[in-house]
Design a protein around this motif. Structure first.
Motif, short mmCIF file in Angstrom:
data_model
loop_
_atom_site.label_atom_id
_atom_site.label_comp_id
_atom_site.label_asym_id
_atom_site.label_seq_id
_atom_site.Cartn_x
_atom_site.Cartn_y
_atom_site.Cartn_z
N LEU A 119 0.79 -1.23 0.00
CA LEU A 119 0.00 0.00 0.00
C LEU A 119 0.83 1.27 0.00
O LEU A 119 0.40 2.29 -0.55
N ASN A 120 1.98 1.26 0.63
CA ASN A 120 2.71 2.51 0.88
C ASN A 120 4.04 2.63 0.15
O ASN A 120 4.77 3.59 0.39
N ALA A 121 4.37 1.69 -0.75
CA ALA A 121 5.69 1.68 -1.38
C ALA A 121 5.97 2.98 -2.13
O ALA A 121 7.10 3.50 -2.11
N LYS A 122 4.98 3.55 -2.78
CA LYS A 122 5.18 4.77 -3.56
C LYS A 122 5.23 6.03 -2.69
O LYS A 122 5.43 7.13 -3.21
N SER A 123 5.02 5.87 -1.40
CA SER A 123 5.07 7.02 -0.49
C SER A 123 6.39 7.08 0.27
O SER A 123 6.62 8.05 1.00
N VAL A 124 7.23 6.06 0.13
CA VAL A 124 8.48 6.00 0.88
C VAL A 124 9.38 7.16 0.47
O VAL A 124 9.67 7.35 -0.72
N LEU A 146 -0.33 12.02 5.74
CA LEU A 146 -1.53 11.21 5.58
C LEU A 146 -1.46 9.89 6.34
O LEU A 146 -2.35 9.05 6.23
N GLY A 147 -0.39 9.68 7.09
CA GLY A 147 -0.26 8.45 7.86
C GLY A 147 0.12 7.28 6.97
O GLY A 147 0.49 7.43 5.81
N TYR A 148 0.02 6.09 7.53
CA TYR A 148 0.37 4.87 6.82
C TYR A 148 -0.91 4.12 6.46
O TYR A 148 -1.66 3.68 7.33
N ALA A 149 -1.17 3.98 5.16
CA ALA A 149 -2.37 3.29 4.72
C ALA A 149 -2.38 1.85 5.23
O ALA A 149 -1.37 1.13 5.13
N GLY A 150 -3.50 1.42 5.78
CA GLY A 150 -3.65 0.06 6.26
C GLY A 150 -3.25 -0.13 7.70
O GLY A 150 -3.61 -1.14 8.31
N LEU A 151 -2.50 0.81 8.24
CA LEU A 151 -2.02 0.67 9.62
C LEU A 151 -2.76 1.59 10.59
O LEU A 151 -2.35 1.73 11.75
N GLU A 152 -3.86 2.19 10.15
CA GLU A 152 -4.58 3.12 11.00
C GLU A 152 -4.96 2.54 12.37
O GLU A 152 -4.77 3.19 13.40
N LEU A 343 -5.59 -6.68 13.10
CA LEU A 343 -4.44 -6.12 12.41
C LEU A 343 -4.65 -6.02 10.90
O LEU A 343 -4.22 -5.04 10.27
N TRP A 344 -5.32 -6.99 10.31
CA TRP A 344 -5.38 -7.10 8.85
C TRP A 344 -6.59 -6.43 8.21
O TRP A 344 -6.60 -6.21 7.00
N HIS A 345 -7.64 -6.12 8.98
CA HIS A 345 -8.88 -5.75 8.31
C HIS A 345 -8.78 -4.43 7.53
O HIS A 345 -9.43 -4.27 6.49
N PHE A 346 -7.95 -3.50 7.99
CA PHE A 346 -7.83 -2.24 7.25
C PHE A 346 -7.05 -2.45 5.95
O PHE A 346 -7.35 -1.82 4.93
N VAL A 347 -6.05 -3.33 5.97
CA VAL A 347 -5.31 -3.64 4.74
C VAL A 347 -6.26 -4.21 3.70
O VAL A 347 -6.22 -3.84 2.51
N LEU A 348 -7.15 -5.11 4.12
CA LEU A 348 -8.12 -5.70 3.19
C LEU A 348 -9.05 -4.64 2.61
O LEU A 348 -9.41 -4.68 1.43
N GLN A 349 -9.44 -3.67 3.43
CA GLN A 349 -10.30 -2.59 2.92
C GLN A 349 -9.60 -1.81 1.82
O GLN A 349 -10.19 -1.52 0.77
N TYR A 350 -8.35 -1.45 2.05
CA TYR A 350 -7.61 -0.69 1.04
C TYR A 350 -7.46 -1.51 -0.24
O TYR A 350 -7.60 -0.97 -1.35
N PHE A 359 -1.61 -0.66 -6.86
CA PHE A 359 -2.50 -0.28 -7.96
C PHE A 359 -1.94 0.89 -8.77
O PHE A 359 -2.64 1.49 -9.59
N GLY A 360 -0.68 1.23 -8.52
CA GLY A 360 0.00 2.19 -9.38
C GLY A 360 0.12 3.61 -8.87
O GLY A 360 0.66 4.47 -9.56
N ALA A 361 -0.42 3.89 -7.68
CA ALA A 361 -0.33 5.26 -7.16
C ALA A 361 -0.27 5.23 -5.64
O ALA A 361 -0.67 4.24 -5.01
N ALA A 362 0.24 6.31 -5.07
CA ALA A 362 0.26 6.40 -3.61
C ALA A 362 -1.17 6.37 -3.09
O ALA A 362 -2.09 6.89 -3.73
N PRO A 363 -1.40 5.77 -1.93
CA PRO A 363 -2.77 5.63 -1.43
C PRO A 363 -3.36 6.96 -1.00
O PRO A 363 -2.67 7.85 -0.51
N LEU A 364 -4.66 7.09 -1.21
CA LEU A 364 -5.40 8.23 -0.71
C LEU A 364 -5.90 7.91 0.69
O LEU A 364 -6.11 6.74 1.04
N PRO A 365 -6.11 8.91 1.54
CA PRO A 365 -6.67 8.64 2.86
C PRO A 365 -8.08 8.05 2.72
O PRO A 365 -8.79 8.33 1.76
#
Length: 428
Positions: A119-124, A146-152, A343-350, A359-365
């Motif tokens: 989820l966050n590779a393009k934001s590093v 914007l924080g770390y997507a999936g780790l909220e 731990l995993w449910h937010f990752v699944l949502q994203y 999916f080719g772009a940095a995640p949106l909040p």
């Protein structure tokens, strides 16, 4: 969210507590429903109004997270309370820390790495971006805007670990103060005093983090200091259990719970309904609370947590209804894997919303993509997906780590015993 512990219902160790496992399952399910409802756009958020009365009922489920902190306070402080009141040996700090870290960190690191890669590779933007969540600093040191997507939801992990590290120190201080009393009752009373301070500190921190100049959702809101009231309730229950053991008596509170356990749950239901109404706030909305709303919410959460947990942990509570609700196999299993599910449910949502680096772009909040999937669609995907992943995590990561911790603690205990024997050995 706290990790599952192995205890018996009413004390002791070595057996899982079916009621406690079942309760964990329901609490985790409720938390997931809140988050899915938010992502699906059912719950309102600032300029997006609440969807319907369904939003009001679902948003009220946010009362289900704090009981996990109560469980931590009860389960982790109990051996320290017994040492002070009953006179049993104090827990070995090294073994205690090994157990706690091996229980919570392996599964967390797995999901953190997955979230960073998927989820966050393009934001590093540097090494610290990667190290911060791995070192549990992502809610203590300001990081990406914007924080770390999936780790909220993983803010609870640094909060829990902070409590783990502080508990032996706090227990030592409490012990020094309590041992000035001569009787178990006196020691128990002295142990309760600092817990009342904990509750007040938690309420004061709630006020501070909701002052207007702090802005919405500041980092400080997620620090464990704001949740000390819930830990204090759990520690208070631990003190009560130790007192009952030391005096071989049944405390008045135990008798009240045993006589009317369902009355406590009815009270919890009333608190839930009041929480749905949201005193001083907007029903069905997830906006950051004002000070009056936050204080009212915190008091409701404290009372709810005590009422929902007491009939589950107080010994000799007999209720066919409670057993039927909590000890059925599906909910017991769900409770057992609930840490991984959480731990995993937010990752699944994203992933389902196709929002992330994979999916080719940095995640949106999440607020920017809420409503892209329907509630029932998203809930089905998240539940099925997280149950599968959490089950794999439990058997391949968490369970081996728990077995390793037992071997390490046993080995450490043997070495300690050998050193003690060597020091006390009389030269020939």
């Amino acid at each position: 969210m706290t990790s599952p512990e192995i205890i018996s219902n009413g004390g002791g160790s070595g057996k899982r507590a079916p009621r406690l496992d079942g309760l964990r399952g329901y609490l985790a399910l409720g938390v997931i429903i809140v988050h899915v409802a938010f992502a699906a756009g059912v719950i309102g958020f600032y300029d997006k109004p609440a969807d319907s009365i369904w939003a009001v009922l679902v948003q009220g489920f946010n009362v289900l997270l704090p009981p996990f902190f109560v469980m931590s306070g009860l389960l982790l402080y109990r051996p320290f309370a017994r040492a002070t009141i009953v006179g049993t040996p104090r827990p070995a700090i090294k073994g205690y820390l090994i157990k706690r870290m091996l229980r919570i960190l392996p599964a967390y690191w797995l999901v953190a790495v997955a979230a960073l890669l998927l989820l966050n590779a393009k934001s590093v933007d540097g090494v610290w971006y990667v190290l911060s969540p791995l070192l549990l600093m992502h809610n203590y040191v300001p990081g990406p805007e914007l924080g770390y997507a999936g780790l909220e939801p993983t803010w609870t992990v640094p909060a829990e670990v902070t409590f783990y590290l502080a508990l032996p120190i706090l227990a030592w201080i409490f012990d020094r103060y309590a041992r000035k009393a001569a009787t178990p009752a006196g020691k128990a009373r002295r142990l309760i005093v600092p817990l009342a301070v904990f509750v007040l500190v938690g309420l004061a921190w709630t006020v501070y983090t909701h002052l207007e100049f702090m802005g919405p959702f500041p980092y400080e809101y997620f620090w464990v200091i704001g949740f000390t009231g819930f830990l204090a309730i759990g520690m208070g229950l631990a003190i009560l259990a130790a007192y009952a053991e030391a005096t071989n008596t049944t405390p008045r509170f135990y008798r009240a719970v045993a006589r009317r356990p369902l009355l406590f749950w009815l009270g919890a239901l009333v608190i839930y309904v009041v929480n749905c109404i949201r005193p001083f706030g907007k029903p069905g909305m997830a906006d950051y609370a004002t000070v009056p709303e936050a204080l009212a919410e915190m008091v409701l959460f404290l009372v709810f947590a005590l009422l929902i947990i007491a009939p589950v942990v107080v010994p000799n509570v007999r209720s066919a209804f409670i057993d039927g609700v909590l000890t059925n196999r599906p909910m017991r299993f769900f409770g057992r894997i609930s840490y991984g599910v959480y731990l995993w449910h937010f990752v699944l949502q994203y992933l389902w919303l196709q929002n992330g680096s994979i999916f080719g772009a940095a995640p949106l909040p999440m607020p920017a993509v809420m409503g892209k999937a329907g509630f029932w669609e998203l809930l089905t995907v998240v539940l099925v997906g997280t149950v599968v992943i959490a089950t794999i995590s439990y058997y391949l990561v968490e369970l081996p780590a728990m077995r390793l911790r037992e071997r390490l603690v046993a080995s450490s205990g043997r070495r300690q015993a050998e050193r003690e024997e060597e020091r006390t050995r009389v030269p020939a």
